[in-house]
Design a protein around this motif. Structure first.
Motif, PDB file in Angstrom:
ATOM      1  N   LYS A  94       0.847  -1.189   0.000  1.00  0.00           N
ATOM      2  CA  LYS A  94       0.000   0.000   0.000  1.00  0.00           C
ATOM      3  C   LYS A  94       0.880   1.236   0.000  1.00  0.00           C
ATOM      4  N   GLY A  95       0.273   2.398  -0.207  1.00  0.00           N
ATOM      5  CA  GLY A  95       1.047   3.628  -0.161  1.00  0.00           C
ATOM      6  C   GLY A  95       1.121   4.360  -1.478  1.00  0.00           C
ATOM      7  N   GLY A  96       0.508   3.777  -2.512  1.00  0.00           N
ATOM      8  CA  GLY A  96       0.516   4.449  -3.821  1.00  0.00           C
ATOM      9  C   GLY A  96      -0.092   5.845  -3.747  1.00  0.00           C
ATOM     10  N   GLY A  97      -1.049   5.978  -2.800  1.00  0.00           N
ATOM     11  CA  GLY A  97      -1.683   7.285  -2.619  1.00  0.00           C
ATOM     12  C   GLY A  97      -0.998   8.129  -1.556  1.00  0.00           C
ATOM     13  N   GLY A  98       0.096   7.605  -0.997  1.00  0.00           N
ATOM     14  CA  GLY A  98       0.868   8.403  -0.041  1.00  0.00           C
ATOM     15  C   GLY A  98       0.329   8.385   1.369  1.00  0.00           C
ATOM     16  N   ALA A  99      -0.629   7.478   1.642  1.00  0.00           N
ATOM     17  CA  ALA A  99      -1.326   7.521   2.938  1.00  0.00           C
ATOM     18  C   ALA A  99      -0.953   6.351   3.845  1.00  0.00           C
ATOM     19  N   GLU A 134       7.846   5.516   3.928  1.00  0.00           N
ATOM     20  CA  GLU A 134       7.728   6.893   4.460  1.00  0.00           C
ATOM     21  C   GLU A 134       8.959   7.175   5.312  1.00  0.00           C
ATOM     22  N   ILE A 135       9.663   8.276   4.990  1.00  0.00           N
ATOM     23  CA  ILE A 135      10.908   8.616   5.702  1.00  0.00           C
ATOM     24  C   ILE A 135      10.849  10.063   6.183  1.00  0.00           C
ATOM     25  N   VAL A 136      11.520  10.346   7.317  1.00  0.00           N
ATOM     26  CA  VAL A 136      11.513  11.727   7.819  1.00  0.00           C
ATOM     27  C   VAL A 136      12.447  12.579   6.972  1.00  0.00           C
ATOM     28  N   LEU A 190      13.185  -2.971   6.826  1.00  0.00           N
ATOM     29  CA  LEU A 190      12.961  -1.558   6.467  1.00  0.00           C
ATOM     30  C   LEU A 190      12.698  -0.725   7.716  1.00  0.00           C
ATOM     31  N   ASN A 191      11.830  -1.223   8.576  1.00  0.00           N
ATOM     32  CA  ASN A 191      11.442  -0.429   9.754  1.00  0.00           C
ATOM     33  C   ASN A 191      12.526  -0.389  10.816  1.00  0.00           C
ATOM     34  N   GLY A 192      13.595  -1.147  10.580  1.00  0.00           N
ATOM     35  CA  GLY A 192      14.749  -1.089  11.495  1.00  0.00           C
ATOM     36  C   GLY A 192      15.728   0.009  11.122  1.00  0.00           C
ATOM     37  N   ILE A 193      15.494   0.663   9.992  1.00  0.00           N
ATOM     38  CA  ILE A 193      16.399   1.740   9.544  1.00  0.00           C
ATOM     39  C   ILE A 193      15.997   3.050  10.215  1.00  0.00           C
ATOM     40  N   ASP A 198       7.650   4.180   8.379  1.00  0.00           N
ATOM     41  CA  ASP A 198       6.956   2.907   8.133  1.00  0.00           C
ATOM     42  C   ASP A 198       7.013   2.631   6.634  1.00  0.00           C
ATOM     43  N   ASN A 199       6.575   1.444   6.261  1.00  0.00           N
ATOM     44  CA  ASN A 199       6.618   1.091   4.837  1.00  0.00           C
ATOM     45  C   ASN A 199       5.291   0.515   4.403  1.00  0.00           C
ATOM     46  N   GLY A 200       5.131   0.356   3.091  1.00  0.00           N
ATOM     47  CA  GLY A 200       3.833  -0.030   2.538  1.00  0.00           C
ATOM     48  C   GLY A 200       3.516  -1.503   2.562  1.00  0.00           C
ATOM     49  N   LEU A 201       4.365  -2.317   3.223  1.00  0.00           N
ATOM     50  CA  LEU A 201       4.037  -3.747   3.360  1.00  0.00           C
ATOM     51  C   LEU A 201       3.079  -3.920   4.536  1.00  0.00           C
TER      52      LEU A 201
END
Ligand code: DER
Length: 222
Positions: A94-99, A134-136, A190-193, A198-201
């Motif tokens: 998910k995340g194609g819409g950026g949400a 999603e990254i800061v 990914l979420n350990g970085i 968070d990520n889209g999985l």
């Protein structure tokens, strides 16, 4: 559009009186929000909702769907949302819409997550769709390098000439993996970085996937 709409309307039939409902984001969830709005208006359906994006919240308010504060949410009965890819294990991209961040927070607070898609989203293996992460903004260049070290080609999402900024003030890196053999392991890596929010999985989160087809047929995967 038709196949997305019929899947959405099938899912909205599962919304019952008195439910607390999570409203997804994207062009498929759009049809679910429209259908819920119609039921509120025409049947007097009595529900309370939270939204997974500013865009969905605005649409829900325009349609007269009663919204509730997260302060009043312990658990949601049902969330209806779209996805970019669904595999046979009901794992999602998910995340194609950026949400993705708000979507995952709402999905994790829901007893049931119903995913609505058209046939094009159903795949054997996740990864053809670039995985949104999603990254800061702080030190994002370093975070992108660490994403690349995981074996993908991260591309920072743009909004015209500018970098796309999520509802939460963060950036999205769309990571091309081509194929994701172990989604659960990649999710945790990914979420350990540091710098990754968070990520889209979405692993083991979907309970039911409703798939609409262009010929008007609908099927469910659970
Ligand atoms: O951003 C998201 O996760 C949305 O659910 C989105 O990816 C779904 O896409 P759609 O517009 O094809 O429904």
């Amino acid at each position: 559009m038709e196949s997305k709409r019929i899947a959405a309307e099938q899912a909205v039939e599962l919304v019952k009186e008195g439910m607390k409902v999570g409203l997804g984001t994207g062009s498929t969830a759009y049809w679910a929000i429209q259908a819920i709005g119609r039921r509120v208006k025409e049947e007097g359906l009595n529900i309370q909702a939270v939204a997974t994006s500013v865009q969905s919240e605005q649409l829900a308010k325009e349609l007269g769907i009663p919204m509730m504060s997260f302060a009043d949410v312990d658990v949601l009965d049902l969330t209806i949302d779209g996805a970019d890819e669904v595999d046979s294990g009901l794992h999602l991209i998910k995340g194609g819409g950026g949400a993705l961040l708000r979507e995952k927070i709402v999905a994790a607070a829901s007893k049931q997550l119903i995913i609505i898609v058209d046939e094009s989203k159903v795949v054997n293996q996740l990864g053809k769709f670039p995985l949104p992460v999603e990254i800061v903004p702080f030190a994002f260049e370093l975070t992108v390098k660490k994403l690349r070290n995981l074996g993908c080609e991260p591309k920072l999402r743009k909004n015209g000439e500018e970098l796309f900024v999520t509802d939460n003030g963060n950036y999205i890196a769309d990571c091309e993996f081509a194929a994701i053999a172990d989604p659960a392991a990649l999710h945790d890596e990914l979420n350990g970085i540091p710098g990754v929010v968070d990520n889209g999985l979405f692993i083991h989160m979907a309970n039911l996937v409703i798939v609409g087809s262009a010929d008007g047929s609908i099927r469910s995967i659970s």
